[in-house]
Design a protein around this motif. Structure first.
Motif, PDB file in Angstrom:
ATOM      1  N   CYS A   1       0.855  -1.183   0.000  1.00  0.00           N
ATOM      2  CA  CYS A   1       0.000   0.000   0.000  1.00  0.00           C
ATOM      3  C   CYS A   1       0.894   1.236   0.000  1.00  0.00           C
ATOM      4  CB  CYS A   1      -0.921   0.012   1.219  1.00  0.00           C
ATOM      5  SG  CYS A   1      -2.061   1.397   1.212  1.00  0.00           S
ATOM      6  N   THR A   2       0.847   2.008  -1.084  1.00  0.00           N
ATOM      7  CA  THR A   2       1.743   3.156  -1.222  1.00  0.00           C
ATOM      8  C   THR A   2       1.078   4.484  -0.885  1.00  0.00           C
ATOM      9  OG1 THR A   2       1.234   3.423  -3.567  1.00  0.00           O
ATOM     10  CG2 THR A   2       3.070   1.968  -3.001  1.00  0.00           C
ATOM     11  N   MET A   3      -0.257   4.516  -0.854  1.00  0.00           N
ATOM     12  CA  MET A   3      -0.950   5.763  -0.556  1.00  0.00           C
ATOM     13  C   MET A   3      -2.357   5.468  -0.044  1.00  0.00           C
ATOM     14  SD  MET A   3      -1.864   8.976  -3.024  1.00  0.00           S
ATOM     15  CE  MET A   3      -3.499   8.448  -3.458  1.00  0.00           C
ATOM     16  N   VAL A   4      -2.795   6.272   0.917  1.00  0.00           N
ATOM     17  CA  VAL A   4      -4.166   6.192   1.434  1.00  0.00           C
ATOM     18  C   VAL A   4      -4.764   7.582   1.349  1.00  0.00           C
ATOM     19  CG1 VAL A   4      -5.617   5.665   3.421  1.00  0.00           C
ATOM     20  CG2 VAL A   4      -3.530   4.348   3.030  1.00  0.00           C
ATOM     21  N   ALA A   5      -5.917   7.697   0.722  1.00  0.00           N
ATOM     22  CA  ALA A   5      -6.632   8.977   0.629  1.00  0.00           C
ATOM     23  C   ALA A   5      -7.938   8.842   1.407  1.00  0.00           C
ATOM     24  CB  ALA A   5      -6.915   9.327  -0.826  1.00  0.00           C
ATOM     25  N   GLU A   6      -8.166   9.775   2.306  1.00  0.00           N
ATOM     26  CA  GLU A   6      -9.373   9.762   3.128  1.00  0.00           C
ATOM     27  C   GLU A   6     -10.156  11.040   2.897  1.00  0.00           C
ATOM     28  OE1 GLU A   6      -8.045   9.363   7.125  1.00  0.00           O
ATOM     29  OE2 GLU A   6      -7.236   7.368   6.811  1.00  0.00           O
ATOM     30  N   GLY A   7     -11.412  11.021   3.287  1.00  0.00           N
ATOM     31  CA  GLY A   7     -12.191  12.246   3.215  1.00  0.00           C
ATOM     32  C   GLY A   7     -13.508  12.102   2.490  1.00  0.00           C
ATOM     33  N   HIS A   8     -13.613  11.171   1.573  1.00  0.00           N
ATOM     34  CA  HIS A   8     -14.887  10.977   0.888  1.00  0.00           C
ATOM     35  C   HIS A   8     -15.812  10.151   1.785  1.00  0.00           C
ATOM     36  CE1 HIS A   8     -12.630   7.342  -0.182  1.00  0.00           C
ATOM     37  NE2 HIS A   8     -13.801   6.758  -0.386  1.00  0.00           N
ATOM     38  N   THR A   9     -17.102  10.281   1.572  1.00  0.00           N
ATOM     39  CA  THR A   9     -18.054   9.567   2.413  1.00  0.00           C
ATOM     40  C   THR A   9     -18.923   8.632   1.582  1.00  0.00           C
ATOM     41  OG1 THR A   9     -19.657  11.363   2.230  1.00  0.00           O
ATOM     42  CG2 THR A   9     -18.187  11.414   4.125  1.00  0.00           C
ATOM     43  N   HIS A  10     -19.367   7.589   2.230  1.00  0.00           N
ATOM     44  CA  HIS A  10     -20.309   6.654   1.634  1.00  0.00           C
ATOM     45  C   HIS A  10     -21.643   6.856   2.320  1.00  0.00           C
ATOM     46  CE1 HIS A  10     -17.678   4.171  -0.818  1.00  0.00           C
ATOM     47  NE2 HIS A  10     -16.773   4.325   0.112  1.00  0.00           N
ATOM     48  N   GLY A  11     -22.692   6.660   1.609  1.00  0.00           N
ATOM     49  CA  GLY A  11     -24.026   6.794   2.169  1.00  0.00           C
ATOM     50  C   GLY A  11     -25.039   6.900   1.053  1.00  0.00           C
ATOM     51  N   PHE A  12     -26.293   7.049   1.433  1.00  0.00           N
ATOM     52  CA  PHE A  12     -27.359   7.091   0.441  1.00  0.00           C
ATOM     53  C   PHE A  12     -27.283   8.335  -0.438  1.00  0.00           C
ATOM     54  CE2 PHE A  12     -29.238   4.317   3.691  1.00  0.00           C
ATOM     55  CZ  PHE A  12     -29.417   3.197   2.892  1.00  0.00           C
ATOM     56  N   GLU A  13     -26.846   9.455   0.111  1.00  0.00           N
ATOM     57  CA  GLU A  13     -26.825  10.697  -0.654  1.00  0.00           C
ATOM     58  C   GLU A  13     -25.490  10.976  -1.312  1.00  0.00           C
ATOM     59  OE1 GLU A  13     -28.199  13.719   1.931  1.00  0.00           O
ATOM     60  OE2 GLU A  13     -30.121  12.743   2.253  1.00  0.00           O
ATOM     61  N   ARG A  14     -24.408  10.501  -0.735  1.00  0.00           N
ATOM     62  CA  ARG A  14     -23.079  10.753  -1.285  1.00  0.00           C
ATOM     63  C   ARG A  14     -22.369   9.436  -1.546  1.00  0.00           C
ATOM     64  NH1 ARG A  14     -20.423  14.915   2.727  1.00  0.00           N
ATOM     65  NH2 ARG A  14     -22.271  16.021   3.314  1.00  0.00           N
ATOM     66  N   ASN A  15     -22.765   8.757  -2.563  1.00  0.00           N
ATOM     67  CA  ASN A  15     -22.148   7.467  -2.872  1.00  0.00           C
ATOM     68  C   ASN A  15     -20.865   7.654  -3.661  1.00  0.00           C
ATOM     69  OD1 ASN A  15     -23.913   5.736  -1.620  1.00  0.00           O
ATOM     70  ND2 ASN A  15     -25.327   5.731  -3.342  1.00  0.00           N
ATOM     71  N   MET A  16     -19.777   7.288  -3.055  1.00  0.00           N
ATOM     72  CA  MET A  16     -18.480   7.250  -3.727  1.00  0.00           C
ATOM     73  C   MET A  16     -18.157   5.767  -3.880  1.00  0.00           C
ATOM     74  SD  MET A  16     -15.711   8.434  -4.964  1.00  0.00           S
ATOM     75  CE  MET A  16     -13.975   8.174  -5.063  1.00  0.00           C
ATOM     76  N   LEU A  17     -18.742   5.148  -4.875  1.00  0.00           N
ATOM     77  CA  LEU A  17     -18.601   3.709  -5.029  1.00  0.00           C
ATOM     78  C   LEU A  17     -17.563   3.317  -6.067  1.00  0.00           C
ATOM     79  CD1 LEU A  17     -22.352   2.689  -4.878  1.00  0.00           C
ATOM     80  CD2 LEU A  17     -20.681   2.682  -3.031  1.00  0.00           C
ATOM     81  N   ARG A  18     -17.296   4.187  -7.026  1.00  0.00           N
ATOM     82  CA  ARG A  18     -16.362   3.882  -8.105  1.00  0.00           C
ATOM     83  C   ARG A  18     -15.088   4.709  -7.962  1.00  0.00           C
ATOM     84  NH1 ARG A  18     -18.204  -0.680  -9.192  1.00  0.00           N
ATOM     85  NH2 ARG A  18     -20.300  -0.745  -9.977  1.00  0.00           N
TER      86      ARG A  18
END
Length: 127
Positions: free
Chosen positions: A102-119
């Motif tokens: 694992c060379t990088m981890v990016a955090e900050g996006h959210t999952h949920g019904f209104e803000r789906n970051m699935l792809r």
């Protein structure tokens, strides 16, 4: 839902490889050379299978929740993964990569019904 990942030959219209896992496979990505397939499952692990040998090469752990998408870069050296733990990770999937892949981890996006970051996807100007 059956805990398998299948690789299909569309010309022959049949499965040419089947890999069994303990959990549901939710995402997969084929290496550009078509020699490896990466799977992401409900347990948050990424598994890499060698299609020529027909066996598991490695398991990469880091996500704390289900993986929703994965994509290899154009060269097949790196794998981008997205998971329900609200992280994107970049993995070094080259054959002779360091033990810590694992060379990088990016955090900050959210999952949920209104803000789906699935792809997830690589940009053309990545480096």
């Amino acid at each position: 839902d059956d805990g398998t990942a299948k690789v299909w030959d569309t010309r022959q219209r049949e499965s040419v490889a089947t890999f069994e896992e303990d959990y549901q496979v939710l995402a997969c990505a084929m290496a550009p050379a078509c020699d490896m397939v990466h799977t992401g499952s409900l347990d948050g692990d990424i598994r890499t299978y060698d299609l020529r040998a027909g066996k598991l090469c490695r398991t990469m752990r880091g996500h704390a929740d289900a993986i929703t998408d994965m994509q290899t870069d154009a060269e097949g050296s790196y794998l981008l993964s997205n998971a329900m733990d609200e992280t994107l990770r970049v993995w070094d999937v080259r054959s002779f990569a360091p033990k810590q892949r694992c060379t990088m981890v990016a955090e900050g996006h959210t999952h949920g019904f209104e803000r789906n970051m699935l792809r997830c996807a690589w940009s053309k100007w990545r480096r």
